[in-house]
Write a protein that holds these residues in place. Structure first.
Motif, PDB file in Angstrom:
ATOM      1  N   UNK A 117       0.943  -1.194  -0.012  1.00 55.13           N
ATOM      2  CA  UNK A 117       0.175   0.104   0.037  1.00 55.13           C
ATOM      3  C   UNK A 117       0.821   1.218   0.139  1.00 55.13           C
ATOM      4  N   UNK A 118       2.235   1.267  -0.246  1.00 51.73           N
ATOM      5  CA  UNK A 118       2.593   2.414   0.053  1.00 51.73           C
ATOM      6  C   UNK A 118       3.020   3.155  -1.179  1.00 51.73           C
ATOM      7  N   UNK A 119       3.438   3.915  -1.303  1.00 53.25           N
ATOM      8  CA  UNK A 119       3.633   4.735  -2.534  1.00 53.25           C
ATOM      9  C   UNK A 119       5.057   4.040  -3.349  1.00 53.25           C
ATOM     10  N   UNK A 120       5.801   4.656  -4.231  1.00 60.83           N
ATOM     11  CA  UNK A 120       7.240   4.513  -4.728  1.00 60.83           C
ATOM     12  C   UNK A 120       7.676   5.325  -5.084  1.00 60.83           C
ATOM     13  N   UNK A 121       9.124   5.622  -4.072  1.00 58.61           N
ATOM     14  CA  UNK A 121      10.160   6.416  -4.647  1.00 58.61           C
ATOM     15  C   UNK A 121      10.538   5.959  -6.026  1.00 58.61           C
ATOM     16  N   UNK A 122      10.721   6.312  -7.344  1.00 59.56           N
ATOM     17  CA  UNK A 122      11.283   6.701  -8.974  1.00 59.56           C
ATOM     18  C   UNK A 122      12.816   6.869  -9.228  1.00 59.56           C
ATOM     19  N   UNK A 123      13.333   6.019  -9.125  1.00 59.41           N
ATOM     20  CA  UNK A 123      14.759   6.257 -10.046  1.00 59.41           C
ATOM     21  C   UNK A 123      14.789   5.617 -11.326  1.00 59.41           C
ATOM     22  N   UNK A 124      15.302   6.863 -12.013  1.00 61.57           N
ATOM     23  CA  UNK A 124      16.062   6.370 -13.216  1.00 61.57           C
ATOM     24  C   UNK A 124      16.301   7.040 -14.367  1.00 61.57           C
ATOM     25  N   UNK A 125      15.857   7.552 -15.789  1.00 64.08           N
ATOM     26  CA  UNK A 125      15.742   7.944 -16.772  1.00 64.08           C
ATOM     27  C   UNK A 125      14.792   7.777 -18.291  1.00 64.08           C
ATOM     28  N   UNK A 126      15.975   7.456 -19.077  1.00 61.34           N
ATOM     29  CA  UNK A 126      15.402   7.086 -20.309  1.00 61.34           C
ATOM     30  C   UNK A 126      15.892   6.416 -21.544  1.00 61.34           C
ATOM     31  N   UNK A 127      16.473   5.444 -22.098  1.00 58.95           N
ATOM     32  CA  UNK A 127      16.602   4.685 -22.953  1.00 58.95           C
ATOM     33  C   UNK A 127      16.542   5.395 -24.055  1.00 58.95           C
ATOM     34  N   UNK A 136      11.269   2.013  -7.527  1.00 60.54           N
ATOM     35  CA  UNK A 136      10.381   1.620  -8.663  1.00 60.54           C
ATOM     36  C   UNK A 136      11.349   2.234  -9.649  1.00 60.54           C
ATOM     37  N   UNK A 137      12.227   1.527 -10.418  1.00 62.88           N
ATOM     38  CA  UNK A 137      12.456   2.601 -11.653  1.00 62.88           C
ATOM     39  C   UNK A 137      11.900   2.323 -12.599  1.00 62.88           C
ATOM     40  N   UNK A 138      12.781   3.328 -13.683  1.00 65.44           N
ATOM     41  CA  UNK A 138      11.433   3.506 -14.627  1.00 65.44           C
ATOM     42  C   UNK A 138      12.786   4.318 -16.130  1.00 65.44           C
ATOM     43  N   UNK A 139      11.662   3.944 -17.211  1.00 62.05           N
ATOM     44  CA  UNK A 139      12.078   4.218 -18.262  1.00 62.05           C
ATOM     45  C   UNK A 139      11.217   4.940 -19.053  1.00 62.05           C
ATOM     46  N   UNK A 140      11.722   6.478 -19.291  1.00 60.80           N
ATOM     47  CA  UNK A 140      10.435   7.575 -20.086  1.00 60.80           C
ATOM     48  C   UNK A 140      10.535   7.038 -21.243  1.00 60.80           C
ATOM     49  N   UNK A 141       9.649   7.590 -22.165  1.00 60.66           N
ATOM     50  CA  UNK A 141       9.511   7.380 -23.000  1.00 60.66           C
ATOM     51  C   UNK A 141       9.836   8.451 -23.615  1.00 60.66           C
ATOM     52  N   UNK A 142      10.181   9.469 -24.902  1.00 64.37           N
ATOM     53  CA  UNK A 142      10.460   9.604 -25.671  1.00 64.37           C
ATOM     54  C   UNK A 142      10.980  10.957 -24.987  1.00 64.37           C
TER      55      UNK A 142
END
Length: 440
Positions: free
Chosen positions: A71-81, A127-133
C-alpha cells in the motif's frame, strides 16, 4: 557495493549499448523504433528475472516495481533509454541501468535485513523507470513521457504527435508492443543520475554534481512560407525563396546571443525541414525550431522579442510570410534543499568530490520536480561532449555514480525527503508547456 555487483552493472551497460550501436561507438535508438524495443525488452527481462512487477502506461513509460511495503507509494529512480539520432551511449541509458542495479542492491538489503537484526523494511516502495521519448528526436516535444506522467502534457495530444514520416506516437508504440494500459504508480519522490553533458566536474576533478536548478528554456516553432518556382527559369528578382530567408533566420538565432554577456544565453536551430526539397525547385516552405536557454527568464524573453522584430524584417525584405509560435516553455526549477544535502552527504561518506551545479539541459527530473521531491545527480562527461557518438564517461565514474545513487535512494525510501514542500504553480506551468504542441 561489491566488485561483483559493479562488474555486472558495467557488463549490462555495455551490452545495452549494442542496441542500435553505430560504427563510431554511439547509438541510434530513437523512441519507439525497433532498436528502442530491444532496450525495452531487456529492461523488462531484467526486472521479471528478479520477480519485480513490470508496468507500461498509456504513453509508453515502463516501471519496474519493488513491492516491499503493501500500500505504500514509490520512490522512483531512473531516466530514459531512447537516444538522439547518431547519439551517445551514456545519455539517459546510464541512469536507467544504474537505477536497475541500485534497486537490485537495495532489494537484497531489504530481504536480508539490517546488520543488527532489526527490520530493514523501508517506509516507501521503490520503482525504476524508463521514460518514453525524453530526447524528442523523433517526436517533439522532448521530455514527453515524464511530462504526461506529471500532468504537464496531455496524453491524448501526445499520442497524436507525428514524426517526419507521418507516423503517430500511438502507431509507433503499438508497432513495438509498448502502448500500455497499466495503472501509473503513486509516487513519493524521484531521483535521476545522468552524465553532466558539460565540463565543470571534469575541470574541477570532481565525481558528483548535485543539481540545484535548471535553466529557463523556450522554443520557437517557425514556418517560413515562400513560393515554389523553377530554379533555372525564374528570374532572381521574381523569387520568393523560403530557404534563403530561413538561412538568414538561422544566423539571427545564432547571433542574438551576442547582445548579452558571454555565456548568459545559448541558442540554436537544430531541426529543419525543406519543401519540396528538389534540386531544381526554389523552396516554398521551411520549418525549423529555435531553442533559447538562460538562467534568466528576462534574458530569454528579451532575446525572443529581438528575434520576432528581426524576423518580421526578413519577411518584408523577401516578400514572404513567416509564422512564429511559442512552445515548450519551461520555467527555472529549483531542486529541494534537503535533496541537495542528501547528495552531498552521500558523496562525502563515500569519499567522492561533490559540488552544486545547474543544468542547462532539460531532463525528466525537471518535469518530476513539479509534483514530488526530486533529486538529480551528475557524473563527469569527458570533454563535455554529448548528443553525439563521441560522448564518453569512464567506467570508474559510472560505478561511483551508481554507488552514490544507491545511497541516496536508500535514504529516500526511508523518508528522507518526505516533508519537502511542493511547487504551488503547477497549473500555470502546465498551460505554458501545452502551448502549440498539437501543431508539432
Amino acid at each position: 557495493m561489491s566488485p561483483a555487483h559493479a562488474q555486472l552493472f558495467l557488463e549490462n551497460f555495455h551490452h545495452v549499448a549494442t542496441f542500435g550501436a553505430t560504427d563510431a561507438n554511439g547509438v541510434d535508438r530513437q523512441a519507439a523504433t525497433p532498436e528502442d524495443k530491444l532496450s525495452r525488452d531487456w529492461f523488462a527481462h531484467f526486472a521479471r528475472a528478479r520477480g519485480w512487477e513490470v508496468r507500461v502506461d498509456g504513453i509508453g513509460n515502463m516501471f519496474a516495481l519493488l513491492n516491499w511495503t503493501p500500500g505504500a507509494p514509490y520512490v522512483v529512480i531512473g531516466s530514459h533509454l531512447d537516444s538522439q539520432p547518431l547519439g551517445g551511449r551514456f545519455d539517459g541509458a546510464y541512469g536507467v541501468i544504474a537505477g536497475l542495479h541500485a534497486a537490485a542492491e537495495l532489494d537484497e538489503r531489504v530481504k536480508s535485513g539490517s546488520d543488527d537484526g532489526s527490520s530493514a523494511v523501508p517506509q516507501f516502495n521503490l520503482a525504476v523507470v524508463n521514460w518514453f521519448n525524453e530526447e524528442g528526436g523523433r517526436f517533439a516535444p522532448s521530455i514527453m513521457g515524464s511530462s504526461v506522467f506529471a500532468g504537464l502534457m496531455d496524453e491524448e495530444g501526445m499520442l497524436c504527435v507525428k514524426d517526419l514520416a507521418g507516423v503517430t506516437v500511438r502507431e509507433a508504440l503499438e508497432s513495438i508492443g509498448y502502448l500500455g494500459t497499466d495503472e501509473r504508480p503513486e509516487v513519493a519522490g524521484y531521483a535521476e543520475i545522468h552524465i553532466e553533458q558539460g565540463r565543470i566536474l571534469e575541470r574541477e576533478n570532481l565525481t558528483i554534481g548535485a543539481v540545484d536548478y535548471s535553466w529557463y528554456t523556450q522554443k520557437l516553432d517557425i514556418e517560413v512560407l515562400g513560393e515554389q518556382s523553377h530554379t533555372g527559369a525564374t528570374a532572381m528578382a521574381d523569387r520568393h525563396d523560403a530557404l534563403v530567408a530561413a538561412s538568414k533566420l538561422v544566423l539571427l538565432v545564432h547571433d542574438v546571443t551576442q547582445k548579452f554577456d558571454e555565456e548568459a544565453i545559448v541558442s540554436s536551430v537544430g531541426h529543419m525541414t525543406l519543401e519540396p526539397n528538389s534540386p531544381i525547385v526554389v523552396a516554398r516552405r521551411v520549418h525549423l525550431v529555435a531553442d533559447l536557454r538562460s538562467a534568466s527568464p528576462e534574458i530569454v524573453k528579451e532575446a525572443r522579442a529581438s528575434l520576432i522584430e528581426d524576423i518580421a524584417k526578413i519577411a518584408r525584405e523577401h516578400d514572404i510570410r513567416i509564422n512564429v509560435n511559442d512552445f515548450d516553455i519551461r520555467d527555472i526549477q529549483y531542486y529541494p534543499e534537503n535533496g541537495l544535502e542528501l547528495i552531498e552527504k552521500a558523496a562525502v561518506n563515500l569519499g567522492l568530490g561533490v559540488r552544486r551545479m545547474r543544468t542547462m539541459a532539460g531532463h525528466d527530473s525537471v518535469a518530476m520536480n513539479r509534483i514530488v521531491p526530486t533529486v538529480m545527480l551528475f557524473i563527469p562527461s569527458v570533454d563535455g561532449v554529448s548528443h553525439c557518438e563521441r560522448e564518453f564517461t569512464t567506467d570508474a565514474d559510472m560505478v561511483s555514480g551508481l554507488v552514490t545513487l544507491t545511497a541516496v535512494a536508500w535514504e529516500m525510501v526511508n523518508g528522507a525527503l518526505e516533508d519537502e514542500p511542493k511547487d504551488p504553480d503547477l497549473d500555470d506551468v502546465q498551460d505554458q508547456l501545452s502551448q502549440d504542441v498539437s501543431a508539432r
